[in-house]
Enzyme design. Structure first.
Site, PDB file in Angstrom:
ATOM      1  N   CYS A 127       0.726  -1.723  -0.201  1.00  0.00           N
ATOM      2  CA  CYS A 127      -0.510  -0.118   0.079  1.00  0.00           C
ATOM      3  C   CYS A 127       0.576   1.471  -0.171  1.00  0.00           C
ATOM      4  CB  CYS A 127      -1.412  -0.256   0.907  1.00  0.00           C
ATOM      5  SG  CYS A 127      -2.324   1.181   1.122  1.00  0.00           S
ATOM      6  N   CYS A 129      -0.127   4.362   2.468  1.00  0.00           N
ATOM      7  CA  CYS A 129      -0.134   4.893   3.080  1.00  0.00           C
ATOM      8  C   CYS A 129       0.546   5.198   4.489  1.00  0.00           C
ATOM      9  CB  CYS A 129      -1.785   4.839   3.319  1.00  0.00           C
ATOM     10  SG  CYS A 129      -1.287   2.985   4.790  1.00  0.00           S
ATOM     11  N   CYS A 137      -3.963   6.474   0.506  1.00  0.00           N
ATOM     12  CA  CYS A 137      -3.021   4.847   0.003  1.00  0.00           C
ATOM     13  C   CYS A 137      -2.864   4.307  -1.789  1.00  0.00           C
ATOM     14  CB  CYS A 137      -4.440   3.801  -0.030  1.00  0.00           C
ATOM     15  SG  CYS A 137      -4.875   3.800   1.452  1.00  0.00           S
ATOM     16  N   LYS A 206     -12.420  -4.302   1.607  1.00  0.00           N
ATOM     17  CA  LYS A 206     -12.314  -3.805   2.734  1.00  0.00           C
ATOM     18  C   LYS A 206     -12.513  -2.391   2.573  1.00  0.00           C
ATOM     19  CE  LYS A 206      -7.897  -1.211   4.251  1.00  0.00           C
ATOM     20  NZ  LYS A 206      -6.731  -0.827   4.194  1.00  0.00           N
ATOM     21  N   ARG A 216      -4.100   3.659  12.083  1.00  0.00           N
ATOM     22  CA  ARG A 216      -3.150   4.871  12.030  1.00  0.00           C
ATOM     23  C   ARG A 216      -2.054   5.548  12.694  1.00  0.00           C
ATOM     24  NH1 ARG A 216      -9.092   5.884   8.507  1.00  0.00           N
ATOM     25  NH2 ARG A 216      -8.674   4.462   7.493  1.00  0.00           N
ATOM     26  N   ARG A 228     -11.234   7.732   3.332  1.00  0.00           N
ATOM     27  CA  ARG A 228     -10.717   6.613   2.298  1.00  0.00           C
ATOM     28  C   ARG A 228     -12.094   6.395   1.521  1.00  0.00           C
ATOM     29  NH1 ARG A 228      -5.645   6.718   4.082  1.00  0.00           N
ATOM     30  NH2 ARG A 228      -4.860   5.450   6.080  1.00  0.00           N
ATOM     31  N   GLU A 244     -16.618  -7.809  -5.083  1.00  0.00           N
ATOM     32  CA  GLU A 244     -15.123  -6.926  -5.437  1.00  0.00           C
ATOM     33  C   GLU A 244     -14.114  -8.816  -4.639  1.00  0.00           C
ATOM     34  OE1 GLU A 244     -13.144  -4.998  -5.182  1.00  0.00           O
ATOM     35  OE2 GLU A 244     -14.749  -2.844  -4.903  1.00  0.00           O
ATOM     36  N   LYS A 259     -12.148  -7.532   5.740  1.00  0.00           N
ATOM     37  CA  LYS A 259     -11.519  -6.414   6.875  1.00  0.00           C
ATOM     38  C   LYS A 259     -12.372  -5.309   6.738  1.00  0.00           C
ATOM     39  CE  LYS A 259      -7.601  -3.638   7.276  1.00  0.00           C
ATOM     40  NZ  LYS A 259      -7.212  -2.658   6.854  1.00  0.00           N
ATOM     41  N   SER A 286      -7.139  -3.455  14.064  1.00  0.00           N
ATOM     42  CA  SER A 286      -6.511  -2.418  14.798  1.00  0.00           C
ATOM     43  C   SER A 286      -7.699  -2.620  16.468  1.00  0.00           C
ATOM     44  CB  SER A 286      -5.652  -1.599  14.970  1.00  0.00           C
ATOM     45  OG  SER A 286      -6.235  -0.256  13.983  1.00  0.00           O
ATOM     46  N   TYR A 325      -4.074  -9.374  16.168  1.00  0.00           N
ATOM     47  CA  TYR A 325      -3.166  -8.618  17.046  1.00  0.00           C
ATOM     48  C   TYR A 325      -3.102  -9.579  18.181  1.00  0.00           C
ATOM     49  CZ  TYR A 325      -2.709  -4.824  13.893  1.00  0.00           C
ATOM     50  OH  TYR A 325      -3.054  -4.209  12.779  1.00  0.00           O
TER      51      TYR A 325
HETATM   52  C1  PBG Z   1      -3.163   0.419   4.862  1.00  0.00           C
HETATM   53  C2  PBG Z   1      -3.792  -0.850   6.218  1.00  0.00           C
HETATM   54  C3  PBG Z   1      -4.689   0.074   6.772  1.00  0.00           C
HETATM   55  C4  PBG Z   1      -4.506  -1.589   7.269  1.00  0.00           C
HETATM   56  C5  PBG Z   1      -3.740  -2.212   6.955  1.00  0.00           C
HETATM   57  N1  PBG Z   1      -3.550  -2.810   6.141  1.00  0.00           N
HETATM   58  C6  PBG Z   1      -5.491   1.055   7.158  1.00  0.00           C
HETATM   59  C7  PBG Z   1      -5.721   1.914   6.301  1.00  0.00           C
HETATM   60  O1  PBG Z   1      -6.913   1.280   5.585  1.00  0.00           O
HETATM   61  O2  PBG Z   1      -6.278   2.697   6.852  1.00  0.00           O
HETATM   62  C8  PBG Z   1      -5.683  -1.194   8.883  1.00  0.00           C
HETATM   63  C9  PBG Z   1      -5.702  -2.448   9.862  1.00  0.00           C
HETATM   64  C10 PBG Z   1      -5.832  -2.064  11.640  1.00  0.00           C
HETATM   65  O3  PBG Z   1      -6.943  -1.595  11.585  1.00  0.00           O
HETATM   66  O4  PBG Z   1      -5.424  -2.734  12.241  1.00  0.00           O
HETATM   67  N2  PBG Z   1      -3.981   0.718   3.821  1.00  0.00           N
END
Ligand code: PBG
Length: 340
Positions: A127, A129, A137, A206, A216, A228, A244, A259, A286, A325
């Site tokens: 990615c 970002c 991104c 996603k 982030r 986004r 998708e 996700k 996260s 995690y």
């Molecule tokens: C990058 C990415 C993100 C996450 C994984 N890859 C952040 C986003 O899309 O802002 C999020 C992972 C998480 O929150 O644990 N594009």
């Protein structure tokens, strides 16, 4: 009116009478082999605690990182996904650092593959970002007021980034930017470079989710303006996820992903039922982790029981692999037996 029963009433409780019989009829199993553990890597000498994700760290590429992976391996966790964390002064509008062969992610791949070889399965997030100064991104065209993320410029950069990770020895690249055609562009670039054996785990469905907040902060990848929602999916949609995923499979994805996980269990189930032949990963993101951590710290709930219940729920919904995690803790807890 009385219903006349032909047979003695069924007694489902017989199958719940004790742990032994519950285990015997349990429909879902979960082992550390299902986990993909995210690892944040950065430059520097010491590991840094991540404030928004208690118990989680950013790791410099070195001995401590190797020990960390060794500990995971000892617990049966052998799949890892790498995220690069960059200081702001290395970022630019196009995220050029993303394809620097001396960047933190390629260095981490080389180190871990050198030490662990085929004992670990290594994924790397593809990615921009973490590498762009604006935090989007992809490549932004226009100015802060009227702007858009340019799809095709972006996927050309993803392709370069993926080849750099393949050069370093990664097993799977994991495009997470939600640009159209990103899987095809990466597949073509990998094949052209001779990396037919490097796989793609696509972040296919996603969502534009507030559950990414703590990540982030961890990766300093929050967008500086806007959000986004022009590339990540609308949380109100599930049928669109089937589209998708279908596109990504057609473009050559080897593993697809939903996700976040917890608020999207219906999507996991729908995707699994729609494409039962495809391996499916779910990313427990996260925010899902930090929410449990915070509530546990307050004493509102039992961390171990909640974390395992959530992970079993994601598995039951249809995920084959879970990015979490909680990988290390859950592996430890599972080693003590399931708590149900
Ligand atoms: C990058 C990415 C993100 C996450 C994984 N890859 C952040 C986003 O899309 O802002 C999020 C992972 C998480 O929150 O644990 N594009």
């Amino acid at each position: 009116m009385q219903v006349q029963l032909l047979y003695p009433v069924s007694r489902p409780r017989r199958l719940r009478a004790n742990k032994l019989v519950r285990d015997a009829v349990a429909e879902t199993s979960l082992s550390p082999g299902a986990f993909i553990m995210p690892i944040f890597v950065k430059d520097g000498v010491d590991r840094e605690p991540i404030g928004s994700m208690p118990g989680y760290f950013r790791w410099p590429v070195g001995d401590a990182l190797v020990k960390h992976v060794e500990e995971a391996l000892g617990l049966g966790v052998d799949k890892f996904i790498l995220f690069g964390v960059l200081p702001d002064d290395l970022k630019d509008p196009e995220g050029k650092a993303s394809y620097d062969p001396q960047g933190v992610v390629p260095r981490a791949i080389r180190l871990l593959k050198e030490v662990f070889g085929d004992k670990i399965l290594l994924f790397a997030d593809v990615c921009l970002c973490e590498y762009t100064d604006h935090g989007h991104c992809g490549v932004v065209v226009g100015d802060g007021k009227r702007w858009r993320v340019d799809n095709d410029k972006t996927i050309a950069i993803y392709a370069r980034e993926a080849v750099v990770y393949a050069d370093a020895g990664v097993d799977f690249v994991a495009p997470s930017g939600m640009m159209d055609g990103q899987v095809r562009a990466i597949r073509q670039a990998l094949d052209a470079a001779g990396y037919q054996d490097v796989g793609i785990m696509a972040y296919s469905a996603k969502y534009a989710s507030a559950f990414y907040g703590p990540f982030r902060t961890a990766a300093s990848s929050a967008p500086k303006f806007g959000d986004r929602r022009t590339y990540q999916m609308d949380p109100r949609n599930s049928r669109e996820a089937v589209k998708e995923v279908m596109l990504d499979l057609e473009e050559g994805a080897d593993i697809v992903m939903v996700k976040p996980a917890l608020a999207y269990l219906d999507v996991i189930r729908l995707v699994k039922d729609s494409f039962p032949w495809s391996p499916l990963a779910a990313y427990s993101v996260s925010g899902e982790y930090s929410m449990v951590k915070a509530a546990a710290k307050m004493g509102y709930l039992d961390e171990r029981l909640i974390a395992l219940e959530v992970l079993f729920g994601i598995k039951r919904a249809g995920a084959d692999l879970i990015l979490t995690y909680y990988a290390l803790d859950a592996a430890k807890w599972l080693g003590e037996g399931t708590p149900f």
